[in-house]
Design a protein around this motif. Structure first.
Motif, PDB file in Angstrom:
ATOM      1  N   ASP A 127     -67.789  36.350   6.541  1.00 53.06           N
ATOM      2  CA  ASP A 127     -68.288  35.752   5.292  1.00 53.06           C
ATOM      3  C   ASP A 127     -67.904  34.279   5.235  1.00 53.06           C
ATOM      4  O   ASP A 127     -67.440  33.706   6.208  1.00 53.06           O
ATOM      5  N   SER A 128     -68.094  33.666   4.085  1.00 52.12           N
ATOM      6  CA  SER A 128     -67.838  32.228   3.965  1.00 52.12           C
ATOM      7  C   SER A 128     -66.361  31.892   3.797  1.00 52.12           C
ATOM      8  O   SER A 128     -65.979  30.735   3.887  1.00 52.12           O
ATOM      9  N   ASN A 129     -65.530  32.887   3.536  1.00 55.46           N
ATOM     10  CA  ASN A 129     -64.102  32.636   3.337  1.00 55.46           C
ATOM     11  C   ASN A 129     -63.410  32.385   4.667  1.00 55.46           C
ATOM     12  O   ASN A 129     -63.813  32.901   5.702  1.00 55.46           O
ATOM     13  N   GLY A 130     -62.356  31.625   4.609  1.00 54.61           N
ATOM     14  CA  GLY A 130     -61.596  31.317   5.809  1.00 54.61           C
ATOM     15  C   GLY A 130     -60.302  32.103   5.865  1.00 54.61           C
ATOM     16  O   GLY A 130     -60.176  33.179   5.285  1.00 54.61           O
ATOM     17  N   LYS A 166     -53.011  25.272   4.193  1.00 51.07           N
ATOM     18  CA  LYS A 166     -54.448  24.999   4.105  1.00 51.07           C
ATOM     19  C   LYS A 166     -55.235  26.273   4.343  1.00 51.07           C
ATOM     20  O   LYS A 166     -54.723  27.247   4.882  1.00 51.07           O
ATOM     21  N   ASP A 167     -56.507  26.221   3.983  1.00 54.34           N
ATOM     22  CA  ASP A 167     -57.440  27.284   4.290  1.00 54.34           C
ATOM     23  C   ASP A 167     -58.326  26.792   5.436  1.00 54.34           C
ATOM     24  O   ASP A 167     -58.963  25.751   5.318  1.00 54.34           O
ATOM     25  N   GLY A 205     -63.239  26.866  12.284  1.00 53.63           N
ATOM     26  CA  GLY A 205     -62.214  25.818  12.289  1.00 53.63           C
ATOM     27  C   GLY A 205     -61.164  26.067  13.358  1.00 53.63           C
ATOM     28  O   GLY A 205     -60.819  27.204  13.671  1.00 53.63           O
ATOM     29  N   ALA A 206     -60.654  24.998  13.925  1.00 52.31           N
ATOM     30  CA  ALA A 206     -59.650  25.096  14.986  1.00 52.31           C
ATOM     31  C   ALA A 206     -58.303  25.532  14.412  1.00 52.31           C
ATOM     32  O   ALA A 206     -57.926  25.150  13.310  1.00 52.31           O
ATOM     33  N   VAL A 207     -57.590  26.323  15.187  1.00 51.69           N
ATOM     34  CA  VAL A 207     -56.274  26.819  14.805  1.00 51.69           C
ATOM     35  C   VAL A 207     -55.228  26.095  15.646  1.00 51.69           C
ATOM     36  O   VAL A 207     -55.320  26.086  16.873  1.00 51.69           O
ATOM     37  N   LEU A 237     -48.520  29.948  11.440  1.00 45.57           N
ATOM     38  CA  LEU A 237     -48.617  31.297  10.907  1.00 45.57           C
ATOM     39  C   LEU A 237     -49.897  31.440  10.098  1.00 45.57           C
ATOM     40  O   LEU A 237     -50.126  30.685   9.148  1.00 45.57           O
ATOM     41  N   LEU A 238     -50.743  32.398  10.500  1.00 55.39           N
ATOM     42  CA  LEU A 238     -52.001  32.660   9.814  1.00 55.39           C
ATOM     43  C   LEU A 238     -51.892  33.986   9.079  1.00 55.39           C
ATOM     44  O   LEU A 238     -51.410  34.968   9.637  1.00 55.39           O
ATOM     45  N   SER A 239     -52.366  34.012   7.840  1.00 54.20           N
ATOM     46  CA  SER A 239     -52.319  35.224   7.027  1.00 54.20           C
ATOM     47  C   SER A 239     -53.737  35.711   6.763  1.00 54.20           C
ATOM     48  O   SER A 239     -54.612  34.929   6.382  1.00 54.20           O
TER      49      SER A 239
END
Length: 170
Positions: free
Chosen positions: A115-118, A126-127, A132-134, A139-141
């Protein structure tokens, strides 16, 4: 004053202070209870952990994590409680279960979202939107399932990812 008088005065002052201190040996305020009594119990870490679990509704027993849903074709999945090291090959997508956390240790990763959410990058606050590059070692949630990471287009190297929580490789 002569040297003898100075020494005698110092001895009398020091001796008098020691004598007065022994007469006034009172207990420090706040130290009226003895550790280990009913007023000040000594507790173990396991007792405190159990009390915290009961207070938050855990009941003192560990619960098994839920298995992620398998939406789509194949791939491997996991829902073990600890941290796992996962290699993601180019063309594959590492999809997170709800509540999972990822840390990209090596490789060039981008966000995948249906979907459109990140995805929330907790290190930068940030979101990161879809595609988008990581940054490595961030730490990603993943609060909901269906989002994940994949190898950046054009990169031929695998991703090495630390994963906590459930995941699925599609």
């Amino acid at each position: 004053m002569k040297t003898g008088w100075k020494i005698a005065t110092a001895v009398v002052l020091v001796g008098g202070s020691v004598w007065a201190g022994s007469l006034l040996s009172m207990q420090a305020e706040g130290a009226g209870t003895t550790p280990g009594t009913a007023d000040d119990p000594v507790v173990t870490k396991s007792y405190v952990d159990q009390a915290i679990q009961q207070a938050i509704g855990g009941g003192g027993s560990s619960t098994a994590p839920s298995t992620p849903s398998t939406g789509g074709s194949g791939g491997s999945s996991s829902s073990e409680a600890g941290i796992q090291i996962v290699d993601v090959k180019p063309g594959k997508i590492l999809v997170a279960a709800a509540g999972a956390e990822f840390i990209v240790r090596s490789g060039k990763a981008v966000i995948y979202s249906a979907d459109s959410n990140g995805v929330a990058d907790l290190t930068d606050g940030k979101d990161i939107p879809n595609g988008g590059a990581v940054a490595n070692n961030h730490l990603l949630s993943f609060p909901r399932e269906g989002r994940g990471i994949q190898v950046q287009d054009g990169d031929t190297h695998n991703l090495t990812v630390m994963v906590r929580g459930g995941y699925q490789i599609k």
